[in-house]
Design a protein around this motif. Structure first.
Motif: not given
Ligand code: FE2
Length: 175
Positions: A115-126
């Protein structure tokens, strides 16, 4: 209520003594239900954080990898604290992945790919989903159920999720 065989082979009832903490039965039931869902959210986010820790590919890999190591360990400790608080009410606590998935407000994410850096955005959303839910739960525990201890536990959790989301956001591109 569970049953177990004693040394004579007879069945005896093993009933947990209920804690008397100045809360009504309904209040305990509601608080335990609230804490159980909070526990399930933490456990799912723990696994999702591990997934990104393992599969992230990015020029800032090392810093992200180390940060996520800290965060999944923090989430593991947080889940343990919530689970043990549930036990403090004298009731059993859920403890399987299937039960966590039934109770969580988060969506699982499959692994098995980088996964790329966008996966961190998904963790932030969680984390933000959990933070929004915790604000409601803190009010309910304090004002509706009269359990300041549970409200305090969840307030501490909310602050930790805010900090974790902030750390994660620092790696995201500025919009
Ligand atoms: Fe690791």
């Amino acid at each position: 209520m569970s049953k177990a065989n004693n040394t004579n082979g007879n069945t005896k009832t093993m009933e947990m003594p209920r804690a008397d903490m100045g809360l009504s039965g309904d209040a305990v039931e509601n608080v335990v239900s609230t804490l159980t869902q909070a526990l399930a959210d933490i456990q799912v986010l723990y696994v999702k954080t591990l997934n990104v820790h393992w599969n992230i590919v990015d020029p800032s890999f090392y810093g992200i990898h180390i940060l996520l190591d800290e965060q999944y360990n923090a989430l593991k400790a947080d889940g343990d604290a919530v689970a043990e608080r549930i036990r403090g009410y004298g009731v059993p606590v859920i403890g399987s992945m299937g039960e966590f998935l039934e109770q969580t407000r988060l969506k699982e994410k499959a692994g098995g790919q980088t996964v790329g850096i966008e996966a961190l955005g998904e963790l932030v959303a969680d984390h933000e989903t959990i933070i929004r839910q915790l604000r409601k739960d803190i009010d309910s525990c304090d004002e509706e159920y009269g359990d300041q201890g549970a409200a305090d536990l969840l307030t501490g959790q909310l602050q930790k999720h805010q900090d974790m989301a902030w750390m994660l956001r620092s790696f995201l591109p500025k919009s």
